[in-house]
Design an enzyme around this catalytic site. Structure first.
Site, PDB file in Angstrom:
ATOM      1  N   TYR A 154     -28.738  38.182   4.093  1.00 52.19           N
ATOM      2  CA  TYR A 154     -28.899  36.961   4.893  1.00 52.19           C
ATOM      3  C   TYR A 154     -28.635  35.752   4.019  1.00 52.19           C
ATOM      4  CZ  TYR A 154     -31.148  39.851   8.437  1.00 52.19           C
ATOM      5  OH  TYR A 154     -31.391  40.811   9.387  1.00 52.19           O
ATOM      6  N   SER A 155     -27.743  34.878   4.476  1.00 53.32           N
ATOM      7  CA  SER A 155     -27.503  33.634   3.754  1.00 53.32           C
ATOM      8  C   SER A 155     -28.781  32.796   3.778  1.00 53.32           C
ATOM      9  CB  SER A 155     -26.378  32.834   4.405  1.00 53.32           C
ATOM     10  OG  SER A 155     -25.166  33.521   4.286  1.00 53.32           O
ATOM     11  N   CYS A 334     -18.262  30.215   7.482  1.00 53.17           N
ATOM     12  CA  CYS A 334     -19.389  31.143   7.476  1.00 53.17           C
ATOM     13  C   CYS A 334     -19.787  31.482   8.911  1.00 53.17           C
ATOM     14  CB  CYS A 334     -20.573  30.529   6.723  1.00 53.17           C
ATOM     15  SG  CYS A 334     -21.853  31.728   6.319  1.00 53.17           S
ATOM     16  N   GLU A 374     -17.329  33.415   3.880  1.00 55.58           N
ATOM     17  CA  GLU A 374     -18.359  34.452   3.916  1.00 55.58           C
ATOM     18  C   GLU A 374     -18.608  34.793   5.382  1.00 55.58           C
ATOM     19  OE1 GLU A 374     -21.840  34.982   1.101  1.00 55.58           O
ATOM     20  OE2 GLU A 374     -22.756  33.884   2.760  1.00 55.58           O
ATOM     21  N   TYR A 376     -19.472  38.143   8.323  1.00 49.92           N
ATOM     22  CA  TYR A 376     -20.258  39.380   8.382  1.00 49.92           C
ATOM     23  C   TYR A 376     -20.082  40.067   9.722  1.00 49.92           C
ATOM     24  CZ  TYR A 376     -23.090  35.665  10.432  1.00 49.92           C
ATOM     25  OH  TYR A 376     -23.513  34.585  11.164  1.00 49.92           O
TER      26      TYR A 376
END
Length: 376
Positions: A154-155, A334, A374, A376
């Site tokens: 988790y960012s 992101c 980034e 996911y």
């Protein structure tokens, strides 16, 4: 942001501020700052226009600035490190941290639930803005009986000082992953996201196993305080950018930002906007250094009459964005990995209209370390 939601948190606001508070001030965690008295209050109203007595929701922690003054932080030794901390805690030996608060961040009309989760690491798992924590949910890995669950990344959605400005907490922005059976349309809890639901269901005082911090690609370059930073986020992908912006505009730190930060945030509707109160305040206080554009796919139309996605906003401002990139701007992406193909196609189309070769341009941006992704 999960590589894989916020209700109410204590916030600090100056007494006598013109910000309307939805609840009475509670004298907790007072912060001494200059000649102003700062105390915690239970909530700031992020979207007062949408609150109904029958369906109240809570908003996330934020500290409002008084007359563009900035908040004191400590310990200042966190400014001194030359290299970011990396992998201080490994999956086999995680750190046991404590949940401080779990707060719903979105309004009643938002699809799904997103939570702002504050975790107390006691200063033992320091990190830099743009890094991630790993979380190991409790229980057994169904694919490896007898073994713990895999780590979920988790960012981190806070600066190195955390939401309490003392270097002892970290915040995560987590969307609850829920699975609906396509045939029945009903939720199937057995297929829901294990870690996101664990985190969103935790209560203050609960323990959580964390690893990390990890990641260097999204670190905020601070060598040039006059630099341009273009931030593209979808949903909880806004997490690292919240950390950047708090560092740039909220905290009194050695990094004195004088450049331009431009945030594009793609969400479903106004109730889904994350940390909107903070970003709107920066816009008000630092209009020469911050720009903020939302793409609300269920409420706005693009120029073709279709849904407004973040790539449509990028195209709308493409001339400015390309000029900033030519001038050395950093660009960050992101969010869900599904965001990138549409964005890449848009950038390629814009480049071709400008008589540029996108593949060559992208190669140069990567070579000059201006391109940060980034997903996911």
């Amino acid at each position: 942001m999960a590589h894989s939601a916020v209700s109410q948190v204590s916030v600090a606001v100056p007494i006598g501020s013109d910000i309307s508070l939805r609840r009475s001030v509670s004298k907790r965690n007072s912060i001494s700052f200059g000649d102003k008295s700062w105390v915690s209050t239970l909530s700031l109203d992020l979207k007062s226009r949408n609150i109904q007595k029958s369906n109240q929701y809570i908003v996330c922690m934020s500290v409002q600035q008084a007359s563009k003054s900035k908040v004191a932080v400590s310990p200042l030794e966190l400014e001194n490190a030359k290299e970011p901390p990396l992998n201080l805690f490994k999956p086999k030996e995680p750190y046991t941290a404590t949940i401080v608060s779990v707060e719903r961040l979105v309004g009643p009309k938002a699809p799904g639930e997103t939570c702002h989760i504050v975790i107390d690491h006691g200063g033992n798992v320091p990190y830099w803005e743009g890094q991630s924590y790993g979380v190991i949910p409790p229980g057994e890995n169904p694919k490896k009986p007898g073994s713990p669950h895999n780590v979920r990344l988790y960012s981190i959605a806070s600066t190195r000082y955390g939401d309490s400005f003392d270097g002892k907490t970290a915040s995560l922005c987590v969307r609850r992953a829920v699975y609906y059976d396509p045939e029945t349309g009903k939720e199937d809890p057995s297929k829901n996201g294990v870690c996101s639901n664990f985190l969103c269901n935790t209560k203050p005082g609960d323990k959580v196993q964390i690893t990390g911090p990890s990641g260097k690609i999204m670190l905020l370059p601070e060598d040039n305080p006059n630099a341009y930073h273009i931030m593209i986020a979808t949903g909880t992908g806004v997490a690292p950018f919240r950390g950047y912006l708090r560092r740039m505009f909220m905290e009194d730190v050695t990094f004195k930002f004088r450049g331009l930060a431009w945030l594009f945030l793609g969400v479903a509707n106004a109730d889904s906007l994350l940390y909107d109160d903070e970003f709107t305040k920066y816009l008000q206080d630092f209009p020469d250094h911050f720009r903020y554009d939302g793409a609300l796919s269920r409420e706005q139309k693009n120029k073709s009459g279709g849904k407004m996605y973040v790539q449509d906003k990028i195209e709308e401002y493409s001339d400015e964005i390309f000029k900033l990139l030519d001038d050395g701007a950093h660009i960050y992406f992101c969010g869900l990995k599904g965001m990138m193909p549409g964005i890449q196609e848009t950038l390629k189309r814009v480049a071709e209209k400008r008589g540029e070769n996108w593949d060559e341009k992208l190669s140069q941006l990567k070579k000059k370390k201006q391109w940060h992704v980034e997903v996911y």
